[in-house]
Every structure is written in structure tokens, then in C-alpha cells.
Design a protein around this motif. Structure first.
Motif, PDB file in Angstrom:
ATOM      1  N   UNK A  60       0.883  -1.281  -0.182  1.00 40.33           N
ATOM      2  CA  UNK A  60       0.075  -0.005   0.100  1.00 40.33           C
ATOM      3  C   UNK A  60       0.828   1.151  -0.006  1.00 40.33           C
ATOM      4  N   UNK A  61       0.880   1.878  -1.202  1.00 36.95           N
ATOM      5  CA  UNK A  61       1.635   3.341  -1.316  1.00 36.95           C
ATOM      6  C   UNK A  61       0.893   4.381  -1.111  1.00 36.95           C
ATOM      7  N   UNK A  62      -0.394   4.170  -1.156  1.00 39.11           N
ATOM      8  CA  UNK A  62      -1.342   5.264  -1.107  1.00 39.11           C
ATOM      9  C   UNK A  62      -2.842   4.935  -0.904  1.00 39.11           C
ATOM     10  N   UNK A  63      -3.751   5.579  -0.078  1.00 44.10           N
ATOM     11  CA  UNK A  63      -5.101   4.873   0.374  1.00 44.10           C
ATOM     12  C   UNK A  63      -5.629   4.472  -0.888  1.00 44.10           C
ATOM     13  N   UNK A  64      -5.519   4.868  -2.256  1.00 38.73           N
ATOM     14  CA  UNK A  64      -6.380   4.276  -3.146  1.00 38.73           C
ATOM     15  C   UNK A  64      -5.804   2.846  -3.581  1.00 38.73           C
ATOM     16  N   UNK A  65      -4.836   2.593  -3.080  1.00 35.23           N
ATOM     17  CA  UNK A  65      -4.447   1.322  -3.147  1.00 35.23           C
ATOM     18  C   UNK A  65      -5.177   0.016  -2.774  1.00 35.23           C
ATOM     19  N   UNK A  66      -6.008   0.465  -1.669  1.00 39.93           N
ATOM     20  CA  UNK A  66      -7.038  -0.551  -1.248  1.00 39.93           C
ATOM     21  C   UNK A  66      -8.056  -1.156  -2.115  1.00 39.93           C
ATOM     22  N   UNK A  67      -8.206  -0.320  -3.316  1.00 42.24           N
ATOM     23  CA  UNK A  67      -9.146  -0.881  -4.152  1.00 42.24           C
ATOM     24  C   UNK A  67      -8.990  -2.159  -4.467  1.00 42.24           C
ATOM     25  N   UNK A  68     -10.252  -3.060  -4.401  1.00 40.82           N
ATOM     26  CA  UNK A  68     -10.002  -4.325  -4.840  1.00 40.82           C
ATOM     27  C   UNK A  68      -9.800  -5.260  -3.716  1.00 40.82           C
ATOM     28  N   UNK A  69      -9.513  -4.824  -2.475  1.00 43.57           N
ATOM     29  CA  UNK A  69      -9.000  -5.530  -1.317  1.00 43.57           C
ATOM     30  C   UNK A  69     -10.595  -5.847  -0.441  1.00 43.57           C
ATOM     31  N   UNK A  70     -10.170  -6.546   0.555  1.00 45.85           N
ATOM     32  CA  UNK A  70     -11.430  -6.824   1.445  1.00 45.85           C
ATOM     33  C   UNK A  70     -11.262  -5.985   2.662  1.00 45.85           C
ATOM     34  N   UNK A  71     -12.279  -5.447   3.238  1.00 43.53           N
ATOM     35  CA  UNK A  71     -12.331  -4.445   4.280  1.00 43.53           C
ATOM     36  C   UNK A  71     -13.159  -5.353   5.347  1.00 43.53           C
ATOM     37  N   UNK A  72     -12.516  -5.638   6.300  1.00 44.72           N
ATOM     38  CA  UNK A  72     -12.881  -6.544   7.349  1.00 44.72           C
ATOM     39  C   UNK A  72     -13.611  -5.485   8.780  1.00 44.72           C
ATOM     40  N   UNK A  73     -14.829  -5.658   8.836  1.00 44.53           N
ATOM     41  CA  UNK A  73     -15.599  -4.926   9.874  1.00 44.53           C
ATOM     42  C   UNK A  73     -16.366  -5.874  10.817  1.00 44.53           C
ATOM     43  N   UNK A  74     -17.055  -5.155  11.704  1.00 43.59           N
ATOM     44  CA  UNK A  74     -17.691  -6.011  12.795  1.00 43.59           C
ATOM     45  C   UNK A  74     -18.861  -5.238  13.173  1.00 43.59           C
ATOM     46  N   UNK A  75     -19.948  -6.002  13.746  1.00 39.32           N
ATOM     47  CA  UNK A  75     -21.502  -5.356  14.036  1.00 39.32           C
ATOM     48  C   UNK A  75     -21.156  -4.557  15.203  1.00 39.32           C
ATOM     49  N   UNK A  76     -20.260  -4.694  16.066  1.00 35.26           N
ATOM     50  CA  UNK A  76     -20.004  -3.997  17.270  1.00 35.26           C
ATOM     51  C   UNK A  76     -19.341  -2.762  17.010  1.00 35.26           C
ATOM     52  N   UNK A  77     -18.776  -2.443  15.798  1.00 33.75           N
ATOM     53  CA  UNK A  77     -18.073  -1.082  15.246  1.00 33.75           C
ATOM     54  C   UNK A  77     -18.263  -0.959  13.852  1.00 33.75           C
ATOM     55  N   UNK A  78     -19.914  -0.666  13.744  1.00 28.74           N
ATOM     56  CA  UNK A  78     -20.035  -0.718  12.277  1.00 28.74           C
ATOM     57  C   UNK A  78     -19.717   0.748  11.379  1.00 28.74           C
ATOM     58  N   UNK A  79     -19.375   1.712  11.842  1.00 26.02           N
ATOM     59  CA  UNK A  79     -19.120   2.866  11.283  1.00 26.02           C
ATOM     60  C   UNK A  79     -17.555   3.174  11.364  1.00 26.02           C
ATOM     61  N   UNK A  80     -16.620   2.248  11.628  1.00 31.84           N
ATOM     62  CA  UNK A  80     -15.249   2.497  11.633  1.00 31.84           C
ATOM     63  C   UNK A  80     -14.826   2.670  10.195  1.00 31.84           C
TER      64      UNK A  80
END
Length: 299
Positions: free
Chosen positions: A185-205
Motif C-alpha cells: 500500500x503506497x497510497x490509500x487508493x491502493x485499497x481498491x479491490x481488497x477486502x475490508x474487515x468490519x464488525x457489528x460492534x463497530x459498524x461505522x469505523x
């Protein structure tokens, strides 16, 4: 001679009033529910009036009983202090602490040795609660909770608890070293296409962090877990990218279990407070633990 109520019944009554239920008092004292009820009944007979009334399926102290319980707690505090002044030998002191699960696993437990080094006679019993079920119930001496979001400039009222702020928190992107090696990851847009992991206890992070990074909401696929500590484990295992609270995860970053590729992009979150019941026994161990939390949070 002083005409005092039965002292054992007083002790059981004080715990029942503080814990909020006979069942919680029984668990704290190591008694049966029936034994607690009998001691409370004995005290009610001594007073000639009810000290608890039934509400729904449980019982709660009457206003007069609640005021009396606070006075009894203060009296026990004075007895405890007097015993220490008289040179009572140090005995193991059990301190029951209720905290959110991730906070206990990632911040509190790894640091407890420093408290035990200063207070070797203290035994800290940690119980955990999830963010979805963090109601303040009886059976603890101190609770750690995160301040809720209630609007800018507003402050949450904790009612029958004294709140001591001790740890600020901010979110940032975290990733496992193995995943970062595969997908740099050189810049935030490099996240495109990846998987973002989240939880029901912190839904807005993730939404908050993406907004701070100037990225669109639908940048990548999302995978949701029921609890945050599960999502955090999935992040450490390299299953995707996570949002992590600092400094709660500072030891993970120091040990290299996680990496924060964009530490300059952070989202402030409500901090943690130590909650002490107003009518709790203010033992020297409890006071020392609150002071230790404040000092550890400032490091």
C-alpha cells in the motif's frame, strides 16, 4: 451499649443494594440466593420495614434503603482504613474489573504485571463484555467503558458512577505484515479491490476512515464479523484490511503483528473512562488501580 443492626446482615444488604440484585450479591459473596434473601429479611425485621421492592422479575432497594446503603458503605470504608492504620497484615485483595473484550485482550492484560509489581497483594479479576452488551450490571468494583457518541460538546452522565477519563483513542488502518508484503500500500487508493474487515460492534469505523482518507464508500468488498476481536484476528491472519484503535493496539504494532501503513490518517474516537460505583468500598487497592490506569493511559 449501641443498638446496632446485625452486622453480617448489614454486609449482605450493602452488597445487594450496590450490586442491584440478590443474585449478583450472592455471586459476589459466595452465598446462595436464599442465604442473601434471609439476611436481607433479618435486617428488614430489625427495621420493621421493607428495604427492597419487587420490580418486574427482580427486586430493587427502596429510596430509603439506597440512602442507608451509601451510609453503610462509607462506614465500611472507614473501618477498612482504620484497620490498615492499626497495622493489619496485607492480605490478598480481590478487585473485580469489567471491561470490553478487545480492551482487556489488547491493552489491559498485557500491562497488568506493572500494577501487580506495585501492589503484589492485589488480585485483579477481569471479566469482559461486548460492545453490544455493555450495560453496567452489579458484580464489579470498577468498570471500564468507552464514552458514547452523544454529540459535540456534550458529556455522558453515568448516574450512580464516578467517571475518571484515562485513555484517548483514535482509529487508523491496520494490516498484517504478510498481506502488506503481497499487496503493498503506497497510497490509500491502493485499497481498491481488497477486502475490508468490519464488525457489528463497530459498524461505522470504515466509513469514518474512508471519509478521512478521501475515498469513496464502495471502494472495496466488505466482510463483517459479529464482534470486533474476531475481525481483528482475521486482520492479523491476513484475510483483509482492518481498522484499529490506537493506543489499544500499540503493543501489536510494536511487536510487528500488525502494521499501520498510513498513521497520519486517524479518526478520533470517544476515549475510555474508569467507572466506580458511588457507593463502592473505596479500598486502597481500588484507589491505586484507578491511579494506575490514569498513569498507564498517559504513557
Amino acid at each position: 451499649m449501641r443498638r446496632l443492626p446485625p452486622l453480617h446482615a448489614l454486609r449482605v444488604f450493602e452488597v445487594a443494594a450496590r450490586a442491584g440484585s440478590h443474585a449478583a450479591a450472592a455471586a459476589e459473596l459466595g452465598l446462595t440466593h436464599g442465604a442473601v434473601s434471609r439476611q436481607v429479611a433479618a435486617l428488614e425485621a430489625w427495621f420493621g420495614q421493607r428495604l427492597f421492592v419487587r420490580v418486574g422479575r427482580g427486586v430493587v432497594p427502596t429510596p430509603a434503603a439506597r440512602a442507608f446503603a451509601e451510609a453503610v458503605s462509607l462506614t465500611f470504608d472507614r473501618l477498612d482504613a482504620a484497620a490498615e492504620i492499626c497495622g493489619r497484615p496485607l492480605a490478598p485483595r480481590t478487585l473485580r474489573v469489567s471491561t470490553p473484550t478487545t480492551f482487556a485482550m489488547r491493552w489491559l492484560i498485557p500491562r497488568l504485571d506493572s500494577f501487580h509489581a506495585a501492589r503484589p497483594e492485589a488480585e485483579v479479576v477481569v471479566t469482559t463484555t461486548t460492545t453490544l452488551h455493555n450495560a453496567l450490571r452489579g458484580g464489579f468494583d470498577l468498570a471500564v467503558r468507552r464514552e458514547p457518541r452523544i454529540g459535540a460538546g456534550a458529556h455522558h452522565s453515568w448516574g450512580a458512577y464516578r467517571a475518571v477519563p484515562f485513555l484517548a483513542e483514535a482509529n487508523t488502518l491496520v494490516v498484517s505484515p504478510s498481506l502488506l508484503a503481497k499487496r503493498p500500500l503506497h497510497a490509500p487508493p491502493d485499497l481498491a479491490g481488497g477486502t475490508l474487515l468490519t464488525s457489528e460492534t463497530r459498524p461505522g469505523d470504515w466509513d469514518d476512515w474512508l471519509a478521512a482518507a478521501g475515498l469513496p464508500w464502495g471502494l472495496s468488498n466488505r466482510r463483517t464479523f459479529d464482534h470486533y476481536f474476531v475481525a481483528l484476528q482475521a486482520t492479523a491472519d491476513g484475510l483483509g484490511y482492518g481498522i484499529g484503535p490506537l493506543p489499544v493496539l500499540s503493543l501489536d504494532l510494536t511487536a510487528g503483528r500488525l502494521v499501520a501503513p498510513f498513521p497520519e490518517i486517524v479518526v478520533p474516537r470517544p476515549g475510555y473512562v474508569a467507572l466506580v460505583p458511588n457507593d463502592a468500598d473505596k479500598t486502597s487497592t481500588l484507589t491505586a488501580f484507578v491511579e494506575w490506569l490514569v498513569a498507564a493511559g498517559a504513557e
